[in-house]
Design a protein around this motif. Structure first.
Motif, PDB file in Angstrom:
ATOM      1  N   TRP A  53      13.779   0.271  33.925  1.00  8.33           N
ATOM      2  CA  TRP A  53      15.046  -0.449  33.944  1.00  8.33           C
ATOM      3  C   TRP A  53      15.158  -1.362  32.719  1.00  8.33           C
ATOM      4  CZ3 TRP A  53      16.364  -5.659  34.399  1.00  8.33           C
ATOM      5  CH2 TRP A  53      17.727  -5.906  34.599  1.00  8.33           C
ATOM      6  N   LEU A  54      14.105  -2.101  32.406  1.00  6.51           N
ATOM      7  CA  LEU A  54      14.137  -2.975  31.229  1.00  6.51           C
ATOM      8  C   LEU A  54      14.361  -2.179  29.948  1.00  6.51           C
ATOM      9  CD1 LEU A  54      11.264  -5.467  32.083  1.00  6.51           C
ATOM     10  CD2 LEU A  54      13.706  -6.015  31.888  1.00  6.51           C
ATOM     11  N   ARG A  55      13.718  -1.029  29.840  1.00  2.00           N
ATOM     12  CA  ARG A  55      13.910  -0.179  28.645  1.00  2.00           C
ATOM     13  C   ARG A  55      15.364   0.277  28.552  1.00  2.00           C
ATOM     14  NH1 ARG A  55      10.927  -0.209  24.543  1.00  2.00           N
ATOM     15  NH2 ARG A  55      11.280   1.967  24.147  1.00  2.00           N
ATOM     16  N   ALA A  56      15.966   0.603  29.687  1.00  2.96           N
ATOM     17  CA  ALA A  56      17.364   1.035  29.686  1.00  2.96           C
ATOM     18  C   ALA A  56      18.291  -0.095  29.253  1.00  2.96           C
ATOM     19  CB  ALA A  56      17.755   1.548  31.071  1.00  2.96           C
ATOM     20  N   MET A  57      17.942  -1.324  29.571  1.00  2.03           N
ATOM     21  CA  MET A  57      18.776  -2.478  29.205  1.00  2.03           C
ATOM     22  C   MET A  57      18.637  -2.838  27.720  1.00  2.03           C
ATOM     23  SD  MET A  57      20.393  -3.161  31.973  1.00  2.03           S
ATOM     24  CE  MET A  57      20.259  -1.452  32.490  1.00  2.03           C
ATOM     25  N   GLN A  58      17.623  -2.316  27.033  1.00  3.34           N
ATOM     26  CA  GLN A  58      17.389  -2.635  25.622  1.00  3.34           C
ATOM     27  C   GLN A  58      18.516  -2.144  24.718  1.00  3.34           C
ATOM     28  OE1 GLN A  58      14.873  -4.609  24.494  1.00  3.34           O
ATOM     29  NE2 GLN A  58      14.382  -4.778  26.664  1.00  3.34           N
ATOM     30  N   GLY A  59      19.280  -1.148  25.147  1.00  9.93           N
ATOM     31  CA  GLY A  59      20.319  -0.571  24.305  1.00  9.93           C
ATOM     32  C   GLY A  59      21.534  -1.455  24.094  1.00  9.93           C
ATOM     33  N   ASP A  60      21.594  -2.615  24.724  1.00  5.69           N
ATOM     34  CA  ASP A  60      22.753  -3.497  24.628  1.00  5.69           C
ATOM     35  C   ASP A  60      22.372  -4.722  23.809  1.00  5.69           C
ATOM     36  OD1 ASP A  60      24.796  -5.423  25.100  1.00  5.69           O
ATOM     37  OD2 ASP A  60      25.295  -4.442  26.998  1.00  5.69           O
ATOM     38  N   ALA A  61      22.965  -4.870  22.634  1.00  3.94           N
ATOM     39  CA  ALA A  61      22.628  -5.978  21.736  1.00  3.94           C
ATOM     40  C   ALA A  61      22.962  -7.336  22.326  1.00  3.94           C
ATOM     41  CB  ALA A  61      23.347  -5.800  20.403  1.00  3.94           C
ATOM     42  N   ASP A  62      23.860  -7.383  23.301  1.00  3.80           N
ATOM     43  CA  ASP A  62      24.248  -8.659  23.907  1.00  3.80           C
ATOM     44  C   ASP A  62      23.327  -9.099  25.044  1.00  3.80           C
ATOM     45  OD1 ASP A  62      26.423  -8.941  22.200  1.00  3.80           O
ATOM     46  OD2 ASP A  62      27.734  -7.790  23.526  1.00  3.80           O
ATOM     47  N   LEU A  63      22.382  -8.241  25.412  1.00  2.40           N
ATOM     48  CA  LEU A  63      21.440  -8.583  26.482  1.00  2.40           C
ATOM     49  C   LEU A  63      20.089  -8.950  25.883  1.00  2.40           C
ATOM     50  CD1 LEU A  63      22.055  -5.863  29.207  1.00  2.40           C
ATOM     51  CD2 LEU A  63      22.673  -8.271  29.289  1.00  2.40           C
ATOM     52  N   ARG A  64      19.518 -10.013  26.398  1.00  2.00           N
ATOM     53  CA  ARG A  64      18.173 -10.430  25.982  1.00  2.00           C
ATOM     54  C   ARG A  64      17.277 -10.360  27.213  1.00  2.00           C
ATOM     55  NH1 ARG A  64      17.342 -14.201  21.319  1.00  2.00           N
ATOM     56  NH2 ARG A  64      15.635 -14.757  22.673  1.00  2.00           N
ATOM     57  N   VAL A  65      16.657  -9.216  27.402  1.00  2.00           N
ATOM     58  CA  VAL A  65      15.731  -9.028  28.509  1.00  2.00           C
ATOM     59  C   VAL A  65      14.356  -8.726  27.923  1.00  2.00           C
ATOM     60  CG1 VAL A  65      17.521  -8.201  30.102  1.00  2.00           C
ATOM     61  CG2 VAL A  65      16.256  -6.556  28.719  1.00  2.00           C
ATOM     62  N   PRO A  66      13.295  -8.913  28.693  1.00  2.00           N
ATOM     63  CA  PRO A  66      11.965  -8.605  28.177  1.00  2.00           C
ATOM     64  C   PRO A  66      11.894  -7.173  27.656  1.00  2.00           C
ATOM     65  CG  PRO A  66      11.799  -9.796  30.234  1.00  2.00           C
ATOM     66  CD  PRO A  66      13.263  -9.459  30.050  1.00  2.00           C
ATOM     67  N   ASP A  67      11.192  -7.003  26.544  1.00  2.00           N
ATOM     68  CA  ASP A  67      11.060  -5.704  25.883  1.00  2.00           C
ATOM     69  C   ASP A  67       9.640  -5.180  26.113  1.00  2.00           C
ATOM     70  OD1 ASP A  67      11.288  -3.478  24.265  1.00  2.00           O
ATOM     71  OD2 ASP A  67      11.408  -4.599  22.389  1.00  2.00           O
ATOM     72  N   ARG A 125      26.085  -4.030  33.094  1.00  3.98           N
ATOM     73  CA  ARG A 125      25.274  -3.011  32.420  1.00  3.98           C
ATOM     74  C   ARG A 125      24.442  -2.229  33.431  1.00  3.98           C
ATOM     75  NH1 ARG A 125      22.912  -1.515  27.351  1.00  3.98           N
ATOM     76  NH2 ARG A 125      22.016   0.457  27.969  1.00  3.98           N
ATOM     77  N   SER A 126      23.948  -2.928  34.447  1.00  2.69           N
ATOM     78  CA  SER A 126      23.113  -2.279  35.457  1.00  2.69           C
ATOM     79  C   SER A 126      23.872  -1.253  36.276  1.00  2.69           C
ATOM     80  CB  SER A 126      22.507  -3.333  36.392  1.00  2.69           C
ATOM     81  OG  SER A 126      21.613  -4.150  35.700  1.00  2.69           O
ATOM     82  N   VAL A 127      25.180  -1.451  36.447  1.00  5.33           N
ATOM     83  CA  VAL A 127      25.993  -0.503  37.211  1.00  5.33           C
ATOM     84  C   VAL A 127      25.922   0.891  36.578  1.00  5.33           C
ATOM     85  CG1 VAL A 127      28.372   0.070  37.842  1.00  5.33           C
ATOM     86  CG2 VAL A 127      27.522  -2.237  38.190  1.00  5.33           C
ATOM     87  N   ALA A 128      25.815   0.950  35.264  1.00  2.31           N
ATOM     88  CA  ALA A 128      25.771   2.234  34.559  1.00  2.31           C
ATOM     89  C   ALA A 128      24.378   2.863  34.575  1.00  2.31           C
ATOM     90  CB  ALA A 128      26.231   2.043  33.114  1.00  2.31           C
ATOM     91  N   PHE A 129      23.368   2.121  35.004  1.00  2.00           N
ATOM     92  CA  PHE A 129      21.994   2.633  35.024  1.00  2.00           C
ATOM     93  C   PHE A 129      21.834   3.673  36.116  1.00  2.00           C
ATOM     94  CE2 PHE A 129      17.609   2.145  36.752  1.00  2.00           C
ATOM     95  CZ  PHE A 129      16.924   2.687  35.674  1.00  2.00           C
ATOM     96  N   VAL A 130      21.340   4.833  35.753  1.00  2.00           N
ATOM     97  CA  VAL A 130      21.072   5.898  36.717  1.00  2.00           C
ATOM     98  C   VAL A 130      19.558   5.960  36.915  1.00  2.00           C
ATOM     99  CG1 VAL A 130      21.278   8.351  37.210  1.00  2.00           C
ATOM    100  CG2 VAL A 130      23.097   7.178  35.940  1.00  2.00           C
ATOM    101  N   PRO A 131      19.091   5.511  38.066  1.00  3.95           N
ATOM    102  CA  PRO A 131      17.644   5.503  38.300  1.00  3.95           C
ATOM    103  C   PRO A 131      17.064   6.906  38.266  1.00  3.95           C
ATOM    104  CG  PRO A 131      18.786   4.219  39.985  1.00  3.95           C
ATOM    105  CD  PRO A 131      19.826   4.961  39.198  1.00  3.95           C
ATOM    106  N   PRO A 132      15.938   7.074  37.568  1.00  4.77           N
ATOM    107  CA  PRO A 132      15.295   8.393  37.554  1.00  4.77           C
ATOM    108  C   PRO A 132      14.640   8.691  38.905  1.00  4.77           C
ATOM    109  CG  PRO A 132      13.977   6.808  36.323  1.00  4.77           C
ATOM    110  CD  PRO A 132      15.233   6.108  36.734  1.00  4.77           C
ATOM    111  N   THR A 133      14.285   9.920  39.127  1.00  6.88           N
ATOM    112  CA  THR A 133      13.588  10.326  40.344  1.00  6.88           C
ATOM    113  C   THR A 133      12.321   9.492  40.489  1.00  6.88           C
ATOM    114  OG1 THR A 133      14.427  12.564  40.103  1.00  6.88           O
ATOM    115  CG2 THR A 133      12.520  12.274  41.552  1.00  6.88           C
ATOM    116  N   GLY A 134      12.090   9.002  41.689  1.00  4.62           N
ATOM    117  CA  GLY A 134      10.891   8.205  41.949  1.00  4.62           C
ATOM    118  C   GLY A 134      11.058   6.725  41.673  1.00  4.62           C
TER     119      GLY A 134
END
Length: 170
Positions: A53-67, A125-134
């Motif tokens: 999830w954190l890796r998926a959030m990295q694509g948004d320059a306006d978000l500062r989440v742990p990398d 941003r999280s609404v667009a996240f599609v969780p992978p299997t598992g």
């Protein structure tokens, strides 16, 4: 744990020990990281899902989440042992992010506004996240936080408050 990431620390500073232990790691060339040694409260799958999830959030320059940083073998969650610790622990490494800690009692209305806007942006941003299997993360919803035997949201909230406050306060 750091050896599995190919990181040789010059300095290691304890940042916090609450549920997990976190350390600021500084290498000889000045690179900085955070090492998180977990309490093993969450298993490998949940921690791996958190990193996805954190890796998926990295694509948004306006978000500062742990990398998250990948270990030498590509994993984002490794297990490490220490003689003084009774069982191996799950560990993660993140890139260090500079910032300023502001005590809550010193935050202004503008600080709270920025914090709320950042939280809203993260939710959008999280609404667009599609969780992978598992994918497996705990849900912080009514069922998790409140008494499931109570029917309505309002009654759930009251039941929760009654457990934590004197009767005349609720």
């Amino acid at each position: 744990a750091l050896a599995q990431y190919g990181i040789a620390p010059r300095d290691l500073h304890n940042q916090r020990y609450y549920n997990n232990a976190t350390y600021r790691v500084v290498t000889a060339d000045g690179q900085q990281y955070v090492l998180r040694v977990t309490s093993n409260h969450h298993g490998e799958e949940r921690l791996r899902s958190e990193m996805q999830w954190l890796r998926a959030m990295q694509g948004d320059a306006d978000l500062r989440v742990p990398d998250p940083v990948a270990a030498l073998d590509g994993r984002f969650v490794v297990q490490a042992s220490a003689p003084a610790v009774p069982e191996p622990r799950w560990c993660n490494v993140f890139r260090w992010r500079d910032g300023t800690l502001i005590a809550e009692e010193r935050m202004s209305a503008a600080d709270f506004g920025r914090m709320g806007a950042a939280g809203a942006h993260l939710h959008q941003r999280s609404v667009a996240f599609v969780p992978p299997t598992g994918f497996d993360r705990p849900r912080w919803d009514e069922e998790f936080c409140l008494d499931p035997s109570v029917d309505s949201t309002y009654q759930c909230i009251l039941a929760h408050l009654r457990r934590h406050f004197p009767p005349d306060a609720v």
